[in-house]
Design an enzyme around this catalytic site. Structure first.
Site: not given
Length: 259
Positions: A72, A70, A87, A247, A190
Site C-alpha cells: 500500500l 505491504s 490485484k 541474438c 522488493c
C-alpha cells in the site's frame, strides 16, 4: 462512420488535444488502442492510472497476485479494505472510476511461455512491470513474435530503469539482446531489498509515457535506449542499447519467422 470524440472526451482530454504533438488525431489513436500491462504492482499501479487518464480505449491488466498490506505504500491503486483481493480486479475497478470511457479487463492469471502469446494477442503496446526474469522473457518473446512494442520497466530501492524494445526492426535490439537468456539473472525482490514508494511512481509514470508515445508518436523515438534513474543521487542517464548480431531471437530467429 467517422470516429470522433464525444463532448465529454474533448473536455476530459483538452490539455492533450492542445498539444501540437498529440492533437485530436493522437487522442483518437489512444482511444482506438489497446495496452496490456503485466503486473498491477509498483510499476503497473501508477502506469495504469495514467494510461486510463490518457484515454487508452482498451486496457488489459494481467496479474495473478493479491493485494497485501505491504503493497500500500507504493501501489496507489489500492486501499486497505482491498487487502486479500485480486490485484487485477481491483485495478480494473479503479480504472473505471478514473475514466468511464475506458474498457478495462482483468486477467487473474500468471503469464508464462505457454500463454503469453494468447494473452497479449491484439495489444498495440505492452508494459511489463513484472518482478521475475522468466516472466519478462516470456512477455518479451511474445511481443517480438507478434511485433508489439514492449515497454520494460523495473525498480529496486532508490533506482529504476525503463526501455522500449522493437527487436523486429533491423536497427533495434530486442529484450534478449539486452539481458541474454539466463534465468539466473533474477535478483532480489522488493520484499528482500526494499523500495521507496515514489520511485515506483516515477518509473511507472515513465512507462505510461512510453506507451503513449508508442501509439501516438511524439518527440524522439526512444526504442533501443535505456533510461537509468538513480533517485538517491537524483541522476538520470540514457544509454544506447546495441542490437546483438548473434541474438537468436531477433537476428535471424523469431523476427525472421514472423516476417
Amino acid at each position: 462512420m467517422a470516429v470522433t470524440l464525444s463532448s465529454d472526451e474533448i473536455a476530459r482530454y483538452a490539455r492533450h488535444i492542445i498539444l501540437p504533438e498529440i492533437g485530436g488525431f493522437g487522442q483518437l489513436r489512444l482511444r482506438q488502442s489497446h495496452v496490456a500491462v503485466i503486473g498491477a504492482g509498483g510499476i503497473g499501479s501508477p502506469a495504469l492510472q495514467y494510461l486510463a487518464g490518457a484515454g487508452f480505449g482498451h486496457i488489459t491488466v494481467i496479474d495473478d497476485d493479491h493485494v497485501d498490506a505491504s503493497n500500500l505504500h507504493r501501489q496507489t491503486l489500492f486501499s486497505g479494505d482491498e487487502v486479500g483481493a485480486a490485484k487485477a480486479e481491483c485495478a480494473v475497478a479503479a480504472l473505471h472510476r478514473i475514466n468511464p470511457h475506458v474498457a478495462a479487463r482483468a486477467v487473474v492469471e500468471r503469464i508464462d511461455m505457454d500463454n503469453a502469446a494468447r494473452l497479449l494477442e491484439g495489444a498495440d503496446v505492452v508494459i511489463d512491470g513484472s518482478d521475475n526474469f522468466l516472466t519478462r522473457l516470456a512477455v518479451a518473446d511474445a511481443c517480438l513474435a507478434q511485433r508489439i512494442p514492449l515497454v520494460s520497466s523495473a525498480v529496486s530501492r532508490f533506482e529504476g530503469q525503463v526501455a522500449v524494445f522493437r527487436g523486429w526492426e533491423s536497427d533495434k535490439p530486442c529484450y534478449r539482446c539486452f539481458v541474454g537468456n539466463d534465468p539466473a539473472r533474477d535478483g532480489l525482490t522488493c520484499a528482500e531489498e526494499g523500495v521507496l514508494g515514489p520511485v515506483t511512481g516515477v518509473l511507472g509514470s515513465m512507462a505510461a509515457l512510453e506507451a503513449i508515445r508508442a501509439v501516438a508518436p511524439f518527440g524522439d523515438d526512444t526504442a533501443g535506449t535505456l533510461l537509468l534513474v538513480d533517485l538517491l543521487a537524483l541522476r538520470f542517464r540514457t544509454l544506447r542499447l546495441p542490437k546483438d548480431p548473434g541474438c537468436p531471437s531477433c537476428s535471424g530467429g523469431a523476427s525472421s519467422r514472423a516476417a
